[in-house]
Motif scaffolding. Structure first.
Motif, PDB file in Angstrom:
ATOM      1  N   ILE A   1      -5.070   1.562  10.081  1.00  0.00           N
ATOM      2  CA  ILE A   1      -5.982   0.875   9.161  1.00  0.00           C
ATOM      3  C   ILE A   1      -6.455  -0.438   9.782  1.00  0.00           C
ATOM      4  CG2 ILE A   1      -6.116  -0.331   6.935  1.00  0.00           C
ATOM      5  CD1 ILE A   1      -4.176   1.875   5.837  1.00  0.00           C
ATOM      6  N   LEU A   2      -5.542  -1.149  10.421  1.00  0.00           N
ATOM      7  CA  LEU A   2      -5.871  -2.449  11.004  1.00  0.00           C
ATOM      8  C   LEU A   2      -6.478  -2.337  12.399  1.00  0.00           C
ATOM      9  CD1 LEU A   2      -2.735  -4.431   9.821  1.00  0.00           C
ATOM     10  CD2 LEU A   2      -5.071  -4.617   8.938  1.00  0.00           C
ATOM     11  N   GLY A   3      -6.466  -1.131  12.963  1.00  0.00           N
ATOM     12  CA  GLY A   3      -7.074  -0.919  14.272  1.00  0.00           C
ATOM     13  C   GLY A   3      -6.281  -1.487  15.429  1.00  0.00           C
TER      14      GLY A   3
ATOM     15  N   TYR B   1       0.811  -1.218   0.000  1.00  0.00           N
ATOM     16  CA  TYR B   1       0.000   0.000   0.000  1.00  0.00           C
ATOM     17  C   TYR B   1       0.848   1.273   0.000  1.00  0.00           C
ATOM     18  CZ  TYR B   1      -4.751  -1.821   0.432  1.00  0.00           C
ATOM     19  OH  TYR B   1      -5.977  -2.397   0.174  1.00  0.00           O
ATOM     20  N   ALA B   2       2.160   1.119   0.217  1.00  0.00           N
ATOM     21  CA  ALA B   2       3.083   2.255   0.294  1.00  0.00           C
ATOM     22  C   ALA B   2       2.649   3.238   1.369  1.00  0.00           C
ATOM     23  CB  ALA B   2       3.252   2.931  -1.064  1.00  0.00           C
ATOM     24  N   VAL B   3       2.372   2.684   2.551  1.00  0.00           N
ATOM     25  CA  VAL B   3       2.067   3.507   3.721  1.00  0.00           C
ATOM     26  C   VAL B   3       3.040   3.138   4.831  1.00  0.00           C
ATOM     27  CG1 VAL B   3      -0.379   3.773   3.131  1.00  0.00           C
ATOM     28  CG2 VAL B   3       0.321   1.912   4.655  1.00  0.00           C
ATOM     29  N   LYS B   4       3.259   4.061   5.720  1.00  0.00           N
ATOM     30  CA  LYS B   4       4.155   3.812   6.851  1.00  0.00           C
ATOM     31  C   LYS B   4       3.469   2.883   7.860  1.00  0.00           C
ATOM     32  CE  LYS B   4       6.629   8.237   6.570  1.00  0.00           C
ATOM     33  NZ  LYS B   4       7.318   7.956   5.408  1.00  0.00           N
ATOM     34  N   VAL B   5       4.270   2.243   8.681  1.00  0.00           N
ATOM     35  CA  VAL B   5       3.767   1.281   9.668  1.00  0.00           C
ATOM     36  C   VAL B   5       2.688   1.891  10.571  1.00  0.00           C
ATOM     37  CG1 VAL B   5       4.418  -0.136  11.655  1.00  0.00           C
ATOM     38  CG2 VAL B   5       5.803  -0.192   9.570  1.00  0.00           C
ATOM     39  N   PRO B   6       2.871   3.114  11.101  1.00  0.00           N
ATOM     40  CA  PRO B   6       1.804   3.662  11.945  1.00  0.00           C
ATOM     41  C   PRO B   6       0.465   3.802  11.215  1.00  0.00           C
ATOM     42  CG  PRO B   6       3.823   4.911  12.254  1.00  0.00           C
ATOM     43  CD  PRO B   6       4.051   3.986  11.086  1.00  0.00           C
ATOM     44  N   GLN B   7       0.510   4.143   9.933  1.00  0.00           N
ATOM     45  CA  GLN B   7      -0.734   4.257   9.164  1.00  0.00           C
ATOM     46  C   GLN B   7      -1.360   2.885   8.952  1.00  0.00           C
ATOM     47  OE1 GLN B   7      -0.388   6.304   5.387  1.00  0.00           O
ATOM     48  NE2 GLN B   7      -2.584   6.586   5.220  1.00  0.00           N
ATOM     49  N   MET B   8      -0.557   1.865   8.681  1.00  0.00           N
ATOM     50  CA  MET B   8      -1.092   0.516   8.536  1.00  0.00           C
ATOM     51  C   MET B   8      -1.685   0.049   9.868  1.00  0.00           C
ATOM     52  SD  MET B   8      -1.969  -2.054   6.706  1.00  0.00           S
ATOM     53  CE  MET B   8      -1.262  -1.575   5.131  1.00  0.00           C
ATOM     54  N   ALA B   9      -1.049   0.392  10.972  1.00  0.00           N
ATOM     55  CA  ALA B   9      -1.603   0.033  12.284  1.00  0.00           C
ATOM     56  C   ALA B   9      -2.976   0.681  12.474  1.00  0.00           C
ATOM     57  CB  ALA B   9      -0.646   0.465  13.396  1.00  0.00           C
TER      58      ALA B   9
ATOM     59  N   ALA C   1       1.882  -3.329  18.672  1.00  0.00           N
ATOM     60  CA  ALA C   1       1.271  -4.647  18.457  1.00  0.00           C
ATOM     61  C   ALA C   1       1.537  -5.133  17.040  1.00  0.00           C
ATOM     62  CB  ALA C   1      -0.232  -4.579  18.726  1.00  0.00           C
ATOM     63  N   LEU C   2       1.447  -4.221  16.080  1.00  0.00           N
ATOM     64  CA  LEU C   2       1.695  -4.597  14.694  1.00  0.00           C
ATOM     65  C   LEU C   2       3.144  -5.038  14.518  1.00  0.00           C
ATOM     66  CD1 LEU C   2       0.310  -2.997  11.571  1.00  0.00           C
ATOM     67  CD2 LEU C   2       2.746  -3.399  11.693  1.00  0.00           C
TER      68      LEU C   2
ATOM     69  N   ARG D   1      -5.196 -12.891  14.502  1.00  0.00           N
ATOM     70  CA  ARG D   1      -6.312 -11.975  14.756  1.00  0.00           C
ATOM     71  C   ARG D   1      -6.440 -10.928  13.654  1.00  0.00           C
ATOM     72  NH1 ARG D   1      -7.324  -7.173  17.444  1.00  0.00           N
ATOM     73  NH2 ARG D   1      -5.156  -6.779  17.915  1.00  0.00           N
ATOM     74  N   LEU D   2      -5.327 -10.559  13.038  1.00  0.00           N
ATOM     75  CA  LEU D   2      -5.335  -9.541  11.989  1.00  0.00           C
ATOM     76  C   LEU D   2      -5.599 -10.099  10.587  1.00  0.00           C
ATOM     77  CD1 LEU D   2      -2.285  -7.342  13.067  1.00  0.00           C
ATOM     78  CD2 LEU D   2      -4.721  -6.917  13.454  1.00  0.00           C
TER      79      LEU D   2
END
Length: 119
Positions: free
Chosen positions: A37-39, A27-35, A44-45, A53-54
């Motif tokens: 998105i995944l809630g 998705y070309a997003v940084k880890v905090p943004q993916m976290a 944790a990510l 769970r994810l």
């Protein structure tokens, strides 16, 4: 034709599970943004990026990206589509909805495009 055209091979770890860190690269997003998105928290990510769970939410993201890739013709074009303001969203980019964990508007728009329904 590959039997894996419905998945993003690069988003899976060696176990076969989706990997949130690899999916963030797709998705070309940084880890905090993916976290977001995944809630989950960034910590944790990072601790368990292939968490069972994810998996359901990551599968949803994978399938959405595959559909967008197929509509736009390439992964690069899919990223451009996701990050560009869209007139159906009042100029808001689809990735913004995903970051808010609001997948439905993006999935609905993709379905409308797939079905050729004018918007």
């Amino acid at each position: 034709m590959s039997a894996l055209t419905h998945v993003l091979e690069q988003a899976h770890g060696v176990s076969g599970n989706l990997d949130a860190l690899a999916l963030s690269e797709v998705y070309a997003v940084k880890v905090p943004q993916m976290a977001q998105i995944l809630g989950v928290s960034r910590q944790a990510l990072l601790k368990t990026p292939t968490s069972d769970r994810l998996q359901p939410k990551m599968r949803q993201l994978e399938q959405l990206f595959v559909r967008i890739r197929d509509l736009t013709g390439s992964e690069v074009n899919a990223r451009i589509w996701l990050k560009s303001g869209h007139p159906d969203f009042g100029g808001k980019a689809p990735i913004e909805y995903l970051t808010e964990s609001n997948f439905e508007p993006v999935e609905d728009l993709v379905l409308a495009i797939e079905m050729g329904v004018p918007r």
